[in-house]
Design an enzyme around this catalytic site. Sequence first.
Site, PDB file in Angstrom:
ATOM      1  N   TYR A 173      18.524 102.034  16.252  1.00 42.66           N
ATOM      2  CA  TYR A 173      17.202 102.600  16.544  1.00 42.66           C
ATOM      3  C   TYR A 173      17.163 103.227  17.932  1.00 42.66           C
ATOM      4  CZ  TYR A 173      12.096 102.753  17.092  1.00 42.66           C
ATOM      5  OH  TYR A 173      10.799 103.153  17.311  1.00 42.66           O
ATOM      6  N   LYS A 177      16.494 107.186  18.716  1.00 41.20           N
ATOM      7  CA  LYS A 177      15.335 107.621  19.497  1.00 41.20           C
ATOM      8  C   LYS A 177      15.749 108.304  20.797  1.00 41.20           C
ATOM      9  CE  LYS A 177      11.980 106.444  16.774  1.00 41.20           C
ATOM     10  NZ  LYS A 177      11.110 107.485  16.161  1.00 41.20           N
TER      11      LYS A 177
END
Length: 269
Positions: A173, A177
């Site tokens: 993640y 991002k």
Amino acid sequence: MDDSGRTTPLSGGAVTAATSRLEGQVALVTGAGNGQGAATAELFGREGALVVAADVDLDSARATADAVVAAGGAAVAVQADVSTATGAKAMVEAARSNFGGLHALVNNAGVTLFKSIEEMTEADWDRIMNVDLKGVFLTCRAAVPLMRESGGGSIVNISSTAATKALRNHTAYSAAKAGVLQFTRTLALDVGSFGIRVNCICPGPVDTDGFRRASAQRGELPDFARLPLGRIGRPSEVSSVSLFLCSRDASFMTGATLVVDGGSSTGTI
């Protein structure tokens, strides 16, 4: 979208002049079926935008579109998987066919995962990258030509404070991002001459069903009292920043990153 696969625009009463920061603009919001995405779509509708509410779950997208209409706006619901080129094209085509253009795009769709590097499978990694990073690329790639035809516009990519600080068992993640953040800066450079602005928001903890599911997966809910503001964020507190970035108030902003995190970046949680 009806059972034949066609999208059908919905419209309610007139939006008052007092709430018209996006009057007449066509806005596409991904991941609009719940949480932050739903809050964004509904706010944009109240501010006069013609809203394309896109989500992988059609029923939730329809619920958001219905809420926009109930508040006096206009909206269409679209089922689409942002991790595929077909899904990205379908969302943009819905904007064209129903409303004739595209002026604002909020790339909100995302998934998260808490796993150690030893537990994480290749499929886990690919899923996070495909939705959280590739999905932003595919949607922007599909949207830019229509935005150019529409005379320019604003793209808001939703990243995360995980892009700039380390979180345990959050490698996929965080990497995705962080990619969104740099993708935003580079795309801003590439499309600025077309009158298209591209900015990024890095939210911290926001009280959505998705955040609570992720916290449960991690096995704990952070102590929000340790934040400088002493609480978790609300979806509306992120959607209002998206509204600002898509409005004329941000007309000289591009390639920027705005952190909306209640101070969590200070390292308090």
